[in-house]
Design an enzyme around this catalytic site. Sequence first.
Site, PDB file in Angstrom:
ATOM      1  N   TYR A  53      75.565  30.052 -14.486  1.00  0.00           N
ATOM      2  CA  TYR A  53      76.298  29.709 -15.716  1.00  0.00           C
ATOM      3  C   TYR A  53      76.558  28.212 -15.732  1.00  0.00           C
ATOM      4  CZ  TYR A  53      77.503  33.428 -18.892  1.00  0.00           C
ATOM      5  OH  TYR A  53      77.439  34.362 -19.881  1.00  0.00           O
ATOM      6  N   GLU A  55      77.881  26.318 -18.858  1.00  0.00           N
ATOM      7  CA  GLU A  55      78.351  25.875 -20.180  1.00  0.00           C
ATOM      8  C   GLU A  55      78.775  24.406 -20.101  1.00  0.00           C
ATOM      9  OE1 GLU A  55      81.296  28.622 -21.694  1.00  0.00           O
ATOM     10  OE2 GLU A  55      79.886  30.278 -21.458  1.00  0.00           O
ATOM     11  N   ASP A 199      61.098  20.034 -39.030  1.00  0.00           N
ATOM     12  CA  ASP A 199      60.925  21.157 -38.104  1.00  0.00           C
ATOM     13  C   ASP A 199      59.469  21.124 -37.658  1.00  0.00           C
ATOM     14  OD1 ASP A 199      60.413  23.576 -36.900  1.00  0.00           O
ATOM     15  OD2 ASP A 199      61.591  24.754 -38.334  1.00  0.00           O
ATOM     16  N   THR A 225      60.351  24.336 -31.554  1.00  0.00           N
ATOM     17  CA  THR A 225      60.311  25.298 -30.472  1.00  0.00           C
ATOM     18  C   THR A 225      59.495  24.648 -29.362  1.00  0.00           C
ATOM     19  OG1 THR A 225      58.409  26.323 -31.538  1.00  0.00           O
ATOM     20  CG2 THR A 225      60.533  27.405 -31.850  1.00  0.00           C
ATOM     21  N   LYS A 228      54.951  26.767 -28.690  1.00  0.00           N
ATOM     22  CA  LYS A 228      53.737  26.912 -29.513  1.00  0.00           C
ATOM     23  C   LYS A 228      52.685  25.919 -29.005  1.00  0.00           C
ATOM     24  CE  LYS A 228      56.265  28.802 -33.438  1.00  0.00           C
ATOM     25  NZ  LYS A 228      57.676  28.428 -33.577  1.00  0.00           N
ATOM     26  N   ARG A 234      59.338  30.062 -24.177  1.00  0.00           N
ATOM     27  CA  ARG A 234      59.975  30.319 -25.475  1.00  0.00           C
ATOM     28  C   ARG A 234      61.327  29.630 -25.467  1.00  0.00           C
ATOM     29  NH1 ARG A 234      56.730  33.855 -27.711  1.00  0.00           N
ATOM     30  NH2 ARG A 234      57.910  33.672 -29.628  1.00  0.00           N
TER      31      ARG A 234
HETATM   32  N1  DSN Z   1      57.526  33.050 -36.003  1.00  0.00           N
HETATM   33  C1  DSN Z   1      56.907  31.757 -35.868  1.00  0.00           C
HETATM   34  C2  DSN Z   1      55.514  31.740 -36.328  1.00  0.00           C
HETATM   35  O1  DSN Z   1      54.790  32.655 -35.984  1.00  0.00           O
HETATM   36  O2  DSN Z   1      55.099  30.823 -37.012  1.00  0.00           O
HETATM   37  C3  DSN Z   1      57.663  30.707 -36.532  1.00  0.00           C
HETATM   38  O3  DSN Z   1      58.974  30.753 -36.118  1.00  0.00           O
END
Ligand code: DSN
Length: 417
Positions: A53, A55, A199, A225, A228, A234
């Site tokens: 933990y 925080e 984004d 994110t 990707k 993730r």
């Molecule tokens: N769910 C993602 C995608 O597949 O593009 C975006 O957040």
Amino acid sequence: MHYTNLKTSDSDTYSSLERELARQQDGLELIPSENYVSLAVLEALGSVATNKYSEGYPGRRYYGGNEYIDEIEQLAIDRAKKLFDVEHVNVQPLSGAPANMAVYAALLKPGDTVLGMDLAHGGHLTHGHPVTFPAKVFNFVRYKTDRVSGLIDYEHVRAMAHEHKPKMILAGYSAYSRLIDWKMFKDIADEVGALTMADIAHIAGLIAGDAMDSPVPYFDVVTTTTHKTLRGPRGGMIMCKEQHAQAIDKSVFPGLQGGPHENNITAKAVAFNEALDPSFVDYAEQIMKNTKALEATLKKHGFHVCFGQTDNHLLLIDLTNKNVSGKTAQEALDAAGITLNMNMVPDDPRSPLDPSGIRMGTPALTTRGMKEPEMEQIGEWINNIISDTSNTDLQKQIKAEIKELTSQFPLYENLGR
Ligand code: DSN
């Protein structure tokens, strides 16, 4: 699969995981938001950092025993700052949607207007789609791509900005395949006194790998994110100008989240280090070449590429002229071992659960080492399957051919089968 402790303690979970590993190894992963992390990232995710933990932030925690966790989180922050050349980074958001929510909560007041892209035109749910919680709190208005050119029409964005006087303008997309004029968005925002948020969840790896321009020099806040094109675990991340740092950090914790997932942050540190390696530039460049090769094959067979063409890692295909729905295509391709996702297309007359399009991308297959010749072959398979979606014999035959191809591009050999 070499997860011996798991095999002994929980054979049910082990069995599902073993079959998922085989699915990943034997199939062609074309979902543009997916990728294969390195074994080093997998080890970090499964490390003892999950027990802690912490925080707070490095050097200011609400729990003892964080001296090594502080080192790790600081490494992740410093590496992300270097990778994106940005003033401030928060690596604690659990994923992209919480990251976006944290920015709205930090910089907006309930009722404020936000200008973002329509979902069916390539935007994202968290950019104000009516079914989401932020849409209940803030007043989202949506711009669309141009009906004829398929491109973002910056004059239309400008006109909407002047009409609605948003507090924030959003750019960054989950299905739009063209380049983005970040400076133009900033100029429009300045004309109406709006904040800017980009984004870059889909294209973060392309930006880190110098294959696309970055919004960082222009935008107030950039969210992403990490899993990707960036090829990490993730998770989410917020980058911003120093002037917003305090508000963003407070919004993530204690505003919206509790204890950060430090195993995940450990894996982010590892992935950012990998993305700082010069080889990541080659990776990003190959993603772009592979997507163009796939596009050329599909166009040769008469597939309609939305937005005119691809300039990034993904393709949105409108199947209307093929008389096949997105769902039927997705299922037929899945049966042959080609995984992609059905997707709405601009002004789609069909429903999100059976839309007119499919979306595909090349980040995962590029990680496996596939190049243009493989993309051309994959384009041929996609065409053959979509031309005859009820032909299960054909699907079985192509599935066997795909297994033969993927065996030449091994994935996670050290994990066994
Ligand atoms: N769910 C993602 C995608 O597949 O593009 C975006 O957040």
